[in-house]
Design an enzyme around this catalytic site. Sequence first.
Site, mmCIF file in Angstrom:
data_model
loop_
_atom_site.group_PDB
_atom_site.id
_atom_site.type_symbol
_atom_site.label_atom_id
_atom_site.label_comp_id
_atom_site.label_asym_id
_atom_site.label_seq_id
_atom_site.Cartn_x
_atom_site.Cartn_y
_atom_site.Cartn_z
ATOM 1 N N TYR A 1 3.839 9.081 9.565
ATOM 2 C CA TYR A 1 3.434 9.075 8.155
ATOM 3 C C TYR A 1 3.237 10.502 7.676
ATOM 4 C CZ TYR A 1 0.130 8.857 4.238
ATOM 5 O OH TYR A 1 -0.513 9.062 3.025
HETATM 6 N N1 LIG Z 1 -5.662 5.763 -1.342
HETATM 7 C C1 LIG Z 1 -5.961 6.988 -0.937
HETATM 8 O O1 LIG Z 1 -7.150 7.332 -0.724
HETATM 9 C C2 LIG Z 1 -4.883 7.990 -0.708
HETATM 10 C C3 LIG Z 1 -3.594 7.773 -1.206
HETATM 11 N N2 LIG Z 1 -2.619 8.734 -1.009
HETATM 12 C C4 LIG Z 1 -1.285 8.495 -1.583
HETATM 13 O O2 LIG Z 1 -1.422 8.105 -2.934
HETATM 14 C C5 LIG Z 1 -0.417 7.122 -3.261
HETATM 15 C C6 LIG Z 1 -1.097 5.860 -3.760
HETATM 16 O O3 LIG Z 1 -2.011 5.423 -2.753
HETATM 17 P P1 LIG Z 1 -2.510 3.880 -2.759
HETATM 18 O O4 LIG Z 1 -2.713 3.438 -4.154
HETATM 19 O O5 LIG Z 1 -3.620 3.769 -1.767
HETATM 20 O O6 LIG Z 1 -1.192 3.173 -2.204
HETATM 21 P P2 LIG Z 1 -0.991 1.694 -1.585
HETATM 22 O O7 LIG Z 1 -1.149 1.769 -0.109
HETATM 23 O O8 LIG Z 1 -1.841 0.771 -2.364
HETATM 24 O O9 LIG Z 1 0.593 1.464 -1.876
HETATM 25 C C7 LIG Z 1 1.097 1.685 -3.164
HETATM 26 C C8 LIG Z 1 2.221 0.741 -3.413
HETATM 27 O O10 LIG Z 1 3.393 1.104 -2.663
HETATM 28 C C9 LIG Z 1 4.159 -0.081 -2.573
HETATM 29 N N3 LIG Z 1 5.173 -0.055 -1.514
HETATM 30 C C10 LIG Z 1 4.972 0.145 -0.198
HETATM 31 N N4 LIG Z 1 6.129 0.015 0.472
HETATM 32 C C11 LIG Z 1 7.089 -0.287 -0.447
HETATM 33 C C12 LIG Z 1 8.478 -0.564 -0.382
HETATM 34 N N5 LIG Z 1 9.129 -0.578 0.795
HETATM 35 N N6 LIG Z 1 9.137 -0.833 -1.523
HETATM 36 C C13 LIG Z 1 8.483 -0.843 -2.720
HETATM 37 N N7 LIG Z 1 7.169 -0.586 -2.851
HETATM 38 C C14 LIG Z 1 6.484 -0.326 -1.719
HETATM 39 C C15 LIG Z 1 3.140 -1.177 -2.277
HETATM 40 O O11 LIG Z 1 3.684 -2.429 -2.686
HETATM 41 P P3 LIG Z 1 2.964 -3.811 -2.254
HETATM 42 O O12 LIG Z 1 1.929 -4.030 -3.324
HETATM 43 O O13 LIG Z 1 4.061 -4.828 -2.259
HETATM 44 O O14 LIG Z 1 2.365 -3.598 -0.880
HETATM 45 C C16 LIG Z 1 1.929 -0.732 -3.080
HETATM 46 O O15 LIG Z 1 1.774 -1.456 -4.282
HETATM 47 C C17 LIG Z 1 0.397 6.926 -1.990
HETATM 48 O O16 LIG Z 1 1.549 7.740 -2.006
HETATM 49 C C18 LIG Z 1 -0.557 7.372 -0.892
HETATM 50 O O17 LIG Z 1 0.120 7.795 0.283
HETATM 51 C C19 LIG Z 1 -2.858 9.890 -0.304
HETATM 52 C C20 LIG Z 1 -4.106 10.125 0.216
HETATM 53 C C21 LIG Z 1 -5.205 9.217 0.023
HETATM 54 N N1 LIG Z 2 -0.117 4.440 0.987
HETATM 55 C C1 LIG Z 2 -1.354 4.815 1.313
HETATM 56 N N2 LIG Z 2 -1.576 6.047 1.789
HETATM 57 C C2 LIG Z 2 -2.839 6.408 2.157
HETATM 58 C C3 LIG Z 2 -3.906 5.525 2.009
HETATM 59 C C4 LIG Z 2 -3.644 4.228 1.477
HETATM 60 O O1 LIG Z 2 -4.559 3.399 1.315
HETATM 61 N N3 LIG Z 2 -2.368 3.929 1.155
HETATM 62 N N4 LIG Z 2 -5.175 5.893 2.340
HETATM 63 C C5 LIG Z 2 -5.427 7.079 2.895
HETATM 64 C C6 LIG Z 2 -6.857 7.374 3.313
HETATM 65 O O2 LIG Z 2 -7.726 7.219 2.194
HETATM 66 C C7 LIG Z 2 -7.092 8.750 3.883
HETATM 67 O O3 LIG Z 2 -6.780 9.695 2.898
HETATM 68 C C8 LIG Z 2 -8.559 8.906 4.258
HETATM 69 O O4 LIG Z 2 -8.864 8.099 5.341
HETATM 70 C C9 LIG Z 2 -4.359 8.066 3.147
HETATM 71 N N5 LIG Z 2 -3.067 7.628 2.657
#
Ligand SMILES: NC(=O)C1=CN([C@@H]2O[C@H](COP(=O)(O)OP(=O)(O)OC[C@H]3O[C@@H](n4cnc5c(N)ncnc54)[C@H](OP(=O)(O)O)[C@@H]3O)[C@@H](O)[C@H]2O)C=CC1
Ligand SMILES: Nc1nc2c(c(=O)[nH]1)N=C([C@H](O)[C@@H](O)CO)CN2
Length: 235
Positions: free
Chosen positions: A147
Amino acid sequence: MAAPILITGGAQRIGLALAKHFISADLPLIVTYRTRHKSVDELEASGATCIQVDFNEPDAIAQLVEKIKEQTSALRAVIHNASSWDCEKLNPDHDALFDNMMRIHAKVPYLLNMALAPLLQASNEVSDIVHITDYVAEKGSPKHVAYAASKAALDNLSRSFAAKYAPNIKVNSVSPSLIIFNEHDDEAYKTKTLQKSLMGIEPGCQEVIASIELLLNSNYITGRTLAVDGGRHLK
Ligand SMILES: NC(=O)C1=CN([C@@H]2O[C@H](COP(=O)(O)OP(=O)(O)OC[C@H]3O[C@@H](n4cnc5c(N)ncnc54)[C@H](OP(=O)(O)O)[C@@H]3O)[C@@H](O)[C@H]2O)C=CC1
Ligand SMILES: Nc1nc2c(c(=O)[nH]1)N=C([C@H](O)[C@@H](O)CO)CN2
């Protein structure tokens, strides 16, 4: 009328918060979703164009690009948000895991940026590509090795595409650490995670929204990575 903003993975969490933000600003919006969460009904009712796509499917990119071109001849911005936070512990098939991570976090943004450049160039103002990466792109992650590597690849795309598409298209990364927990996160995990940054908080989606607004409203920032990580790099 401004050209639409495209958000990938906009049906939940950060992507959904971004979508609601732009809708509240009366900006036209195209959202991709994989699973038809109830939120998709709400986004469509608010006027967003929602397109179902699973980026793991063959031909997903070509079909998505065709559907986008049916909707618009220009784009104001593309925000690459779709992501799978997968890990080696849950995926013993490391070959497949690596390919899956690289596909969703690097290959999909790369192919969409190549295919959608003409629509971004057709915007009547400077347009934007935003890659949402992750703090671990910089530091690495022993528990999310593939990842983290894929997010590093995504971050690198910002520099190549910034040079390739300037001056009509700006290209930047937003690199968050913890923004919002997941529902299954237990208290022990939350406590440990909160201690990883100087600020020690779960900031919420507004931090990413504000960072992306800064980039979209700049006429000068391109090829850069905006860290949104609570000072985690100094702990
Ligand atoms: N949440 C956090 O604290 C953090 C988030 N990030 C980054 O921020 C962004 C948003 O995070 P977050 O909201 O937690 O994301 P999620 O883990 O909730 O994923 C976002 C969306 O991506 C979609 N997705 C995953 N795989 C596919 C695929 N193969 N085709 C189409 N859609 C797909 C999922 O669809 P489905 O609903 O069908 O699963 C989901 O709705 C991401 O890029 C993440 O890596 C970075 C650091 C921390
Ligand atoms: N696609 C996602 N990416 C990440 C997520 C997530 O929920 N969906 N969450 C994190 C964590 O919050 C991390 O930043 C702290 O443990 C990272 N990326």
